[in-house]
Design a protein around this motif. Structure first.
Motif, PDB file in Angstrom:
ATOM      1  N   LYS A   1       1.001  -1.065  -0.069  1.00  0.00           N
ATOM      2  CA  LYS A   1      -0.246  -0.237   0.131  1.00  0.00           C
ATOM      3  C   LYS A   1       0.935   0.989  -0.127  1.00  0.00           C
ATOM      4  O   LYS A   1       0.278   1.840  -1.233  1.00  0.00           O
TER       5      LYS A   1
ATOM      6  N   GLU B   1       2.460   2.439  -2.724  1.00  0.00           N
ATOM      7  CA  GLU B   1       1.508   3.645  -3.940  1.00  0.00           C
ATOM      8  C   GLU B   1       1.849   5.518  -3.969  1.00  0.00           C
ATOM      9  O   GLU B   1       1.856   5.846  -4.820  1.00  0.00           O
ATOM     10  N   THR B   2       2.303   5.717  -3.126  1.00  0.00           N
ATOM     11  CA  THR B   2       2.620   7.504  -2.412  1.00  0.00           C
ATOM     12  C   THR B   2       4.475   6.986  -2.909  1.00  0.00           C
ATOM     13  O   THR B   2       5.455   8.604  -2.863  1.00  0.00           O
TER      14      THR B   2
ATOM     15  N   THR C   1       8.549   5.754   0.907  1.00  0.00           N
ATOM     16  CA  THR C   1       7.135   5.311   1.866  1.00  0.00           C
ATOM     17  C   THR C   1       7.513   3.693   1.717  1.00  0.00           C
ATOM     18  O   THR C   1       6.995   3.626   2.715  1.00  0.00           O
TER      19      THR C   1
END
Lengths: 663, 663
Positions: free
Chosen positions: B353, B356-357, B361
């Protein structure tokens, strides 16, 4: 065990009066500096608008954070009162209050000094440097004074250093929340702002179009300023009390002098720091770091001379070698940290070089540099402990810690200087000041990055050296003869202790990730939904971003903090005092190593990125890779790492208090 | 202290005869499996060409690596002979030789099994699984047999387990070079191949156009196969000897049975493993991991039953609880490792997850996951030590370690299975086999990734649990009553010990970076200068890349290895036995924690990347970010982490030998 019962009363009384007077002088000097900074001109309305937004944001956070801390602290105080009696309860509350005040003063001065530093930069480098440095010094002297005054008064009141451990625990307790909450805030905002601003939208740092920019600037104040203030307040407080407790054990040898030496050593440090202030000046084209080094050198020399008189008069001459071991160790660790985190040396250059093959190799090299950077400081600390012990016995290790802490006031000022110049740079950028001004704030900002890295190295060195001191105090209070790691329960205690910093860091880093993730979503939303924002025609909703940081960081700081308090108590109650001692050692050692790795690694990544910016290679593939490294380093060096300093010392004061439950 | 002097000769002699017979049976079974694998068909000429290149490359590396190890080992052997006498010198040399043979067998079978696995995948999943698994099992049984046989024969010859510590030290010594050198080789080649291939040129993994692809496939064999074989050879050898030494201390209670129990426990493990082999079968559309789990469960149950009879007949019933504590701990650590490193659970999903950034991250979350992943295994180990101690006393902790090690043979087979399937996938890809075949090799490869992660978790759990055992043996041999960490020299010893894994990991990671950097330059050069390479019209110069990996990894493995040997000797000689004991504890604890963080973090990054590939999002920005994380994890999970397992145990055997110099 109060002095006038055991020793020449006049002598003991005079000494403590000196300590109290010095504490008051230090606080007054801090207030004078705050007043002086506040008198400086504030610049244009545009600048004021930004500075006010920062100040409002910082106050909003501090208010809610302090409310949270106060609520939890009251519960803990009630428990302490109920289990360990009123001395502990009262001194705990006073420790919390003093720590919060120190943090508040630091932040208040910082949010006044930032705009004045930016404004003074329009006139010249030195004026600007002086304001930011004196702003940092206001915090330094407040921290030193409050700690010294609090301990001295409580000592007069209670008459036994063992009873005032609660003051140190209160300070540690507040510091953990302040440093961790502030650290999550500042890096959640910083990472969030960078990820959308620098990486996705390709706009510069501190660009006013970025909705998270104010939150980022607020973060500098509440994390780096208020948080670090609380951190170092706790350091000197815990070390002072630990050394006094050890002094008790040496009563037959040194009389009351052994107990009171730490207070006078701290007083000497305060005067040395005040002398050092006058030597921090910079010429227009000089490196401000030179001024910092000169000031620190003067402070160190004055402290060394003062220690000579103190040690030879109060103790015995051979302990002066111990004091020197501490002073020299502090200097060496500073140099080593600079080597690992500054441009122009092998570590940072190797990270910069590896950025050419992309972000993965940048990260790999940075992790390697971070791990390596722990080696020399630990060897320096080890040699210092051995030299201090060989020349001065167990009390010599306490004197070495005092020697290392002698320059804390000055170091604190250098540290507080960092976020002020960071803010000043942001204000200059956002209010479109002239190029010459922004160049000056850039220079100061870069100096601030170096001093921040140095002071973190120093803080960690202090934690490592003082760990042995606090640990000796634990032995003294717990009446333990040995800690035998061949016992399964003790071995397990050490293992679990070493695990705690890993668990804590994991939570702290994840907290930053979560906060940054929230921030990214909000910033993206604003860019998507506010028309004209990217073109600079409309203003973003800064307050919304500030609010996200506030809520998220306060929520995220609770679990790791409670873990740090609950784990040692659980181990101590289940596996008893010897295992709790091993837990303490395990946590200290792994905490110090992890913190060095994260602090220095993060600092090195930061400056590796700067290498490209200074070489004019901003926007290149290698620079982008270096930005990834810098972003990874942020939560390590400004959240988890500094919080580990606090963790290590919190465990020590906590264990000292909870010993009765572990027996 | 040889058995027939102290005890019923027949009983003791029978037991040792059983151990020797089992060792020989294990080796024969290994040779039979190797012969069986070798009988399988080899596939097309194209496949043979690739497999031959891999085999040639692996042999070239092994030859030069073994020469280097032999040269350094001879010097060390001469020193040991001179300082500690011929028992130590001779057993050291035998330990080195046995370890190298184990590694050689593993690699030889693996480089035969890879092509046959790929070929069998054209027929069906089960046939392919059987070949790769039996190839891994050949290594597992060779390792188990050689260790048991070596120890048993030396024990008969010398009559005192203390004198055969040299065998364990020799095994550790060779394992350190094998694991570290192999680890640097495999990841230098892998990272280098990926950086240019996947990232710059956008060609798939194992694409024949990539000049470093053969070096990468060779790496799987020399690092994961020969390296891990040596690692686990050393584990079981050191633990066996440590438990026998502890058995000596319990002679009054258990007689010779306490000394010989470890040999019979190991024998039981070998038979349990052989039974387990028959349960590893998979249906065409089944998850091969299910077959592995069934086999492991059967092995565990058989071992548990065998331990019941051994413990109740040779020792006392209450020690069976200790054995169960070890067996259960092994299972739990397996589950926990799977949770932290497999798709479908929170840790890996959170990394995916956060991809995605962007890469920053992704890395931040991965570091957090890695740190967190140490928590539960350490708690499991702690509980196991306490349960074992409470139910069985100090010897109970040895029995728990034996229980945990009971399934080592099967675990080794699962581990060796990984690189074989990895290679099989590469051969299938490079020789353009049918889609159905490649799907089968992909499934096996993915299973191999999981088993590799599991076995690393297991190896680290073993290291943690056995650390206490080996540490108790150190106490026994050094005749120490306590290790008092309140002494400055002892505290410093613990601190320096904890530092060693950081220093070592830093060097190991940097070595991978250096090797990868060389590789990237060469791969780029070939793409630039060889016309038609990118279009697949001409072949790259594979041999040049293999040669770079060989030279660089051999050069880079020396410094960290010598550091690991020199540091504890220096600390022991300067600060004496008590400080050396603290050094040992410090290094063990920080080594175990760091290794768990790096192994699990790396495994989680790897599978987070796979999440995108399986979801068909290859090439998306998030996938690219996840590739960065995977690349960062490579040197952590396959070089530094596994080498730390070896380091921890090497320190223990080394300290046991060097004790006379530390007194």
């Amino acid at each position: 065990m109060i002095f006038h019962e055991q020793d020449d009363p006049l002598n003991g009384e005079t000494m403590i009066e000196i300590a109290i007077a010095t504490g008051i002088i230090s606080i007054l000097a801090s207030l004078f500096l705050a007043w002086h900074v506040n008198r400086q001109p504030k610049g244009s309305p545009k600048m004021n608008e930004i500075a006010d937004a920062i100040r409002t944001g910082a106050y909003a956070f501090l208010k809610r954070q302090y409310t949270t801390i106060a609520a939890i602290a009251l519960v803990v105080a009630a428990l302490l009162y109920y289990v360990f009696g009123w001395h502990t309860g009262v001194s705990f509350v006073l420790g919390v209050i003093a720590s919060l005040i120190a943090g508040f003063i630091g932040m208040d001065v910082a949010t006044r000094a930032n705009i004045r530093t930016a404004n003074a930069a329009r006139k010249g480098l030195n004026k600007s440097l002086r304001i930011s440095f004196l702003g940092g010094m206001a915090m330094g002297l407040a921290v030193m004074g409050l700690s010294l005054l609090g301990i001295s008064l409580l000592y007069i009141w209670f008459g036994d250093p063992k009873l005032i451990v609660g003051f140190g625990f209160g300070a540690s307790f507040a510091a953990l929340f302040a440093q961790l909450g502030g650290g999550i805030y500042t890096k959640g905002a910083d990472v969030g702002a960078d990820l959308v601003g620098k990486v996705e939208k390709n706009i510069p740092e501190d660009d006013p179009r970025n909705p998270a920019v104010i939150a980022d600037l607020v973060g500098d104040n509440v994390g780096d300023e208020a948080g670090r203030g609380a951190d170092l307040f706790e350091s000197i407080t815990a070390e002072n009390i630990g050394a006094m407790i050890l002094g008790l054990a040496f009563f037959p040898q040194f009389g009351i002098n052994g107990v009171l030496f730490p207070l006078l050593a701290r007083s000497a440090g305060i005067y040395a720091t005040i002398v050092g202030i006058f030597f921090v000046n910079v010429k227009e084209n000089e490196d401000p770091m030179k001024a910092m080094r000169t000031g620190l050198a003067v402070t160190t020399i004055v402290a060394a001379v003062a220690f000579y008189f103190l040690v030879t008069n109060m103790l015995t001459f051979n302990l002066y070698y111990s004091a020197l071991a501490g002073l020299v160790a502090a200097l060496l660790i500073g140099y080593i940290t600079e080597y690992y985190t500054s441009r122009g040396y092998r570590p940072v250059e190797s990270i910069a070089k590896s950025s050419e093959t992309g972000p993965a190799t940048n990260i790999i090299t940075g992790i390697s540099v971070g791990m390596e950077s722990a080696v020399l400081p630990i060897i320096v600390i080890s040699v210092a402990i051995l030299v201090a012990y060989i020349t001065g016995g167990l009390y010599g290790t306490a004197v070495a810690t005092m020697g290392m802490l002698a320059t804390t006031g000055f170091v604190l000022a250098m540290d507080g200087f960092g976020p002020i110049t960071d803010n000043a740079g942001g204000i200059a950028e956002m209010s479109n000041l002239e190029k010459a001004t922004r160049k000056r704030t850039d220079i100061l900002d870069s100096t601030g990055n170096t001093t921040k890295a140095l002071t973190k190295g120093y803080a960690m060195g202090v934690a490592a050296l003082s760990a042995f001191l606090l640990f000796s105090a634990y032995f003294e209070v717990a009446n333990l003869a040995v800690i035998d790691v061949a016992k399964p329960s003790v071995f397990v205690g050490a293992f679990l202790g070493a695990l705690l910093p890993f668990a804590f860091s994991s939570l702290a880093i994840r907290a930053v990730g979560n906060t940054a993730f929230e921030m990214v979503k909000e910033v993206r939303r604003q860019f998507r939904t506010i028309p004209g924002l990217m073109q600079g025609k409309t203003k973003p909703d800064y307050a919304k971003c500030v609010d996200i940081s506030v809520r998220s960081s306060l929520k995220e700081m609770v679990l790791p903090s409670l873990l740090v308090v609950a784990a040692p108590v659980a181990v101590g109650m289940l596996l008893k005092a010897e295992a709790a001692g091993a837990f303490l050692i395990g946590a200290t050692i792994s905490g110090v190593l992890l913190a060095m790795m994260m602090n220095n690694g993060g600092g090195a990544w930061d400056n590796a990125k700067k290498t490209f910016e200074i070489a004019g290679k901003k926007g290149s593939e290698a620079h982008k890779a270096a930005v990834v490294g810098d972003t990874v380093g942020d939560p390590l060096k400004d959240t988890a790492g500094p919080s580990l300093h606090v963790l290590v010392k919190l465990l020590n004061t906590l264990s000292l208090i909870f010993i009765p439950l572990f027996l």
